[in-house]
Design a protein around this motif. Sequence first.
Motif, PDB file in Angstrom:
ATOM      1  N   VAL A  75      35.666  48.046  41.900  1.00  0.00           N
ATOM      2  CA  VAL A  75      37.081  47.765  41.650  1.00  0.00           C
ATOM      3  C   VAL A  75      37.290  46.272  41.386  1.00  0.00           C
ATOM      4  O   VAL A  75      38.024  45.882  40.470  1.00  0.00           O
ATOM      5  CB  VAL A  75      37.935  48.232  42.848  1.00  0.00           C
ATOM      6  CG1 VAL A  75      39.350  47.662  42.763  1.00  0.00           C
ATOM      7  CG2 VAL A  75      37.983  49.747  42.909  1.00  0.00           C
ATOM      8  N   VAL A  76      36.650  45.427  42.173  1.00  0.00           N
ATOM      9  CA  VAL A  76      36.848  43.982  42.038  1.00  0.00           C
ATOM     10  C   VAL A  76      36.338  43.472  40.692  1.00  0.00           C
ATOM     11  O   VAL A  76      37.005  42.676  40.016  1.00  0.00           O
ATOM     12  CB  VAL A  76      36.156  43.235  43.199  1.00  0.00           C
ATOM     13  CG1 VAL A  76      36.165  41.731  42.943  1.00  0.00           C
ATOM     14  CG2 VAL A  76      36.866  43.542  44.522  1.00  0.00           C
ATOM     15  N   VAL A  77      35.157  43.937  40.268  1.00  0.00           N
ATOM     16  CA  VAL A  77      34.626  43.440  38.995  1.00  0.00           C
ATOM     17  C   VAL A  77      35.484  43.912  37.822  1.00  0.00           C
ATOM     18  O   VAL A  77      35.611  43.222  36.808  1.00  0.00           O
ATOM     19  CB  VAL A  77      33.151  43.864  38.803  1.00  0.00           C
ATOM     20  CG1 VAL A  77      33.020  45.338  38.428  1.00  0.00           C
ATOM     21  CG2 VAL A  77      32.484  43.010  37.733  1.00  0.00           C
ATOM     22  N   THR A  78      36.101  45.085  37.969  1.00  0.00           N
ATOM     23  CA  THR A  78      37.030  45.551  36.931  1.00  0.00           C
ATOM     24  C   THR A  78      38.197  44.589  36.793  1.00  0.00           C
ATOM     25  O   THR A  78      38.595  44.209  35.683  1.00  0.00           O
ATOM     26  CB  THR A  78      37.544  46.963  37.258  1.00  0.00           C
ATOM     27  OG1 THR A  78      36.438  47.859  37.413  1.00  0.00           O
ATOM     28  CG2 THR A  78      38.450  47.476  36.145  1.00  0.00           C
ATOM     29  N   SER A  79      38.747  44.157  37.925  1.00  0.00           N
ATOM     30  CA  SER A  79      39.857  43.203  37.878  1.00  0.00           C
ATOM     31  C   SER A  79      39.410  41.824  37.394  1.00  0.00           C
ATOM     32  O   SER A  79      40.180  41.110  36.753  1.00  0.00           O
ATOM     33  CB  SER A  79      40.518  43.084  39.260  1.00  0.00           C
ATOM     34  OG  SER A  79      41.453  44.128  39.444  1.00  0.00           O
TER      35      SER A  79
END
Length: 249
Positions: A75-79
């Motif tokens: 999720v974090v790398v997507t953001s």
Amino acid sequence: MEHARYMRLQRGSAWCGFVLFVGFLAAYSVGNLLSPMDPTMTAKDAVDFLTDNQTGILTAVAIMVLMVPFEYPFVVVTSLQMRRIEGGWGLLSMTQVLTGVVAPIGFFFPLAILSAAAYRPEAHSPDVLLAMTDTFNLMYVGNACIFVLQVWSIGYAALIDRRAKPIFPRWFGWLNIVLGIVLIPGAFVYLNKTGPFAWNGAFAYMLPSVAYFIWKVATPTLLLRAIKHEEAETAGQRAGQEETQLATP
């Protein structure tokens, strides 16, 4: 942090998406949960299902407990990639990361209830077990709406990206918009026991499941491509800075 190390961490986080996909598929296959239960099942049907699949269900939940932590770096790398579109942390990237952090609840809480039913089925009355399986199915399918804002924020970011080489292709933006739309009918499972809006129906379960599995493969694939582009972009910027410094008297 060294830039090379940072990019390796991003790639590892993107690969977490594939780990999640394989883990989820394995868990639901082992637990005999890929095919939804019948909303019209009787208390005896619920007891039989829990008894026949006891080991598989408990194994599936154990696998999911191990898999869920991989959701967070994914999720974090997507953001982080969406942040490149917005030029910094913005409404879309923040919405995605916050809703993405909450999203595993949609899997874990229903499974925890089902595991409690399967853990000691002989200790509960058939009516109690039926209520617990109903709770599992209603939460699992009905709570799918918690993903809507997450995927719409990704989709909108992809559609507004005006770079020469966009972070995500436009078709991926539309995939996220469509996925968000097909997740909405899950809210109507509370009102239906039969038909396309029941928890085993075409609109509430089948279409969202297909769209979600496509998304779960496409997203980490495109994240890896975006990270590769970011690495090349940064290398080009550094080369340009070095040339400028050498040209400066």
